[in-house]
Design an enzyme around this catalytic site. Structure first.
Site, PDB file in Angstrom:
ATOM      1  CG  ASN A   4      -1.746   1.220   1.377  1.00 42.63           C
ATOM      2  OD1 ASN A   4      -1.836   2.011   0.445  1.00 42.63           O
ATOM      3  ND2 ASN A   4      -2.356   1.402   2.541  1.00 42.63           N
ATOM      4  CE  LYS A   6      -0.283   3.483   4.636  1.00 41.85           C
ATOM      5  NZ  LYS A   6      -0.284   3.653   6.080  1.00 41.85           N
ATOM      6  CG  HIS A  90      -5.903   2.202   5.004  1.00 43.17           C
ATOM      7  ND1 HIS A  90      -5.517   3.200   5.861  1.00 43.17           N
ATOM      8  CD2 HIS A  90      -4.877   1.323   4.956  1.00 43.17           C
ATOM      9  CE1 HIS A  90      -4.290   2.940   6.308  1.00 43.17           C
ATOM     10  NE2 HIS A  90      -3.891   1.800   5.781  1.00 43.17           N
ATOM     11  CD  GLU A  92      -3.187   5.904   6.412  1.00 44.50           C
ATOM     12  OE1 GLU A  92      -3.128   5.878   5.170  1.00 44.50           O
ATOM     13  OE2 GLU A  92      -2.303   5.416   7.143  1.00 44.50           O
ATOM     14  CD  GLU A 159      -3.673  -2.169   7.364  1.00 47.02           C
ATOM     15  OE1 GLU A 159      -2.528  -2.351   6.943  1.00 47.02           O
ATOM     16  OE2 GLU A 159      -4.377  -1.206   7.024  1.00 47.02           O
ATOM     17  N   GLY A 165       2.182   2.723  10.724  1.00 45.30           N
ATOM     18  CA  GLY A 165       3.144   3.808  10.541  1.00 45.30           C
ATOM     19  C   GLY A 165       3.828   4.259  11.826  1.00 45.30           C
ATOM     20  CB  SER A 204       4.913  -1.204  12.168  1.00 45.25           C
ATOM     21  OG  SER A 204       4.520   0.143  12.357  1.00 45.25           O
TER      22      SER A 204
HETATM   23  P1  PGA Z   1       2.629   0.666   7.644  1.00 45.57           P
HETATM   24  O1  PGA Z   1       1.183   0.856   6.958  1.00 45.57           O
HETATM   25  O2  PGA Z   1       3.186  -0.643   7.166  1.00 45.57           O
HETATM   26  O3  PGA Z   1       3.429   1.851   7.200  1.00 45.57           O
HETATM   27  O4  PGA Z   1       2.394   0.651   9.124  1.00 45.57           O
HETATM   28  C1  PGA Z   1       0.335  -0.250   6.773  1.00 45.57           C
HETATM   29  C2  PGA Z   1      -0.977   0.209   6.190  1.00 45.57           C
HETATM   30  O5  PGA Z   1      -1.463   1.271   6.575  1.00 45.57           O
HETATM   31  O6  PGA Z   1      -1.558  -0.468   5.306  1.00 45.57           O
END
Ligand code: PGA
Length: 242
Positions: A4, A6, A90, A92, A159, A165, A204
């Site tokens: 992903n 983003k 997601h 976000e 998640e 992140g 992460s």
């Molecule tokens: P990350 O993001 O691996 O940077 O924690 C994962 C995601 O949001 O899909």
């Protein structure tokens, strides 16, 4: 294993990534690999992936087929550009852009109607985990988001929001516990077929922790943000345990 990206990578940067990444995973035939670039790079990435076994995903879409929805992208536009998958829900999207379970359920339905496989994201916040609400939150997100949806073409990504992140990964114990719960909730919706639904872990994920996460019985793959931006690091994740 799904990347992903983003809101990262312009077209040229996506090309540079693929030049390095594709040769690294050329021989990997036993792992499904998906890359979700930003909308602006979909067309270029789609062309570059054509002769590979790597699939293309979008990070979001709107549920309507077409019309006066300024700024939105329809499922038909995604299949037209070569997407086979789409990420929906997601955290976000849920938190920054206010997407509700009802909206997400519409999106999942519409994506499936267009033949897109859906990576449906769920996860609890830190406050919810600390208030012992993790299972309630997960069960509501699954039951509301997948209401009336057939199990075919559904992939679930667990998640935990506090792990996205942040560099804080769930322990293997926490991941397995949540994944087993997700599986149980899916079996309430779908019965035995739930054993075949893929449940990805996200938050992460790195080349360092992927092997132990993949050793968990109910972790079937990963949705990777930060560590998917570098070709060697995402390739190592794809080639976990090797
Ligand atoms: P990350 O993001 O691996 O940077 O924690 C994962 C995601 O949001 O899909």
């Amino acid at each position: 294993m799904a990347a992903n990206w983003k809101m990262n990578k312009k077209i040229g940067e996506a090309q540079v990534f693929l030049d390095e990444f594709i040769p690294l995973v050329w021989n990997v035939k036993d792992v499904d690999i998906v890359i979700a670039p930003p909308f602006t790079a979909l067309y270029t990435v789609s062309n570059l992936l054509k002769i590979t076994h790597v699939s293309l995903a979008a990070q979001n879409m709107y549920h309507a087929e077409k019309g006066a929805f300024t700024g939105e992208i329809s499922p038909a536009m995604l299949t037209d550009v070569g997407c086979s998958h789409v990420i929906i829900g997601h955290s976000e999207r849920r938190t920054i852009f206010g997407e509700t379970s009802g909206m997400l359920n519409n999106k999942v339905q519409s994506a499936r109607n267009s033949g897109l496989e859906v990576i449906f994201c769920i996860g609890e916040t830190l406050a919810e985990r600390e208030a012992d609400m993790t299972f309630d939150v997960l069960s509501k997100q699954i039951n509301d988001g997948l209401k009336g949806i057939a199990p075919e073409g559904i992939i679930v990504a667990y998640e935990p929001v506090w792990a996205i992140g942040t560099g804080k990964t769930a322990t293997t114990g926490e991941a397995q516990e949540a994944h087993a719960f997700v599986r149980k909730t899916l079996s309430g919706l779908y019965g035995k077929v739930s054993e075949e639904i893929r449940i990805l872990y996200g938050g992460s994920v790195t080349p360092e922790n992927i092997d132990s996460l993949m050793a968990c019985a109910d972790v079937d793959g990963a949705l990777v943000g930060g560590a998917s931006l570098k070709a060697d690091s995402f390739a190592r994740i794809v080639k976990y345990n090797k």
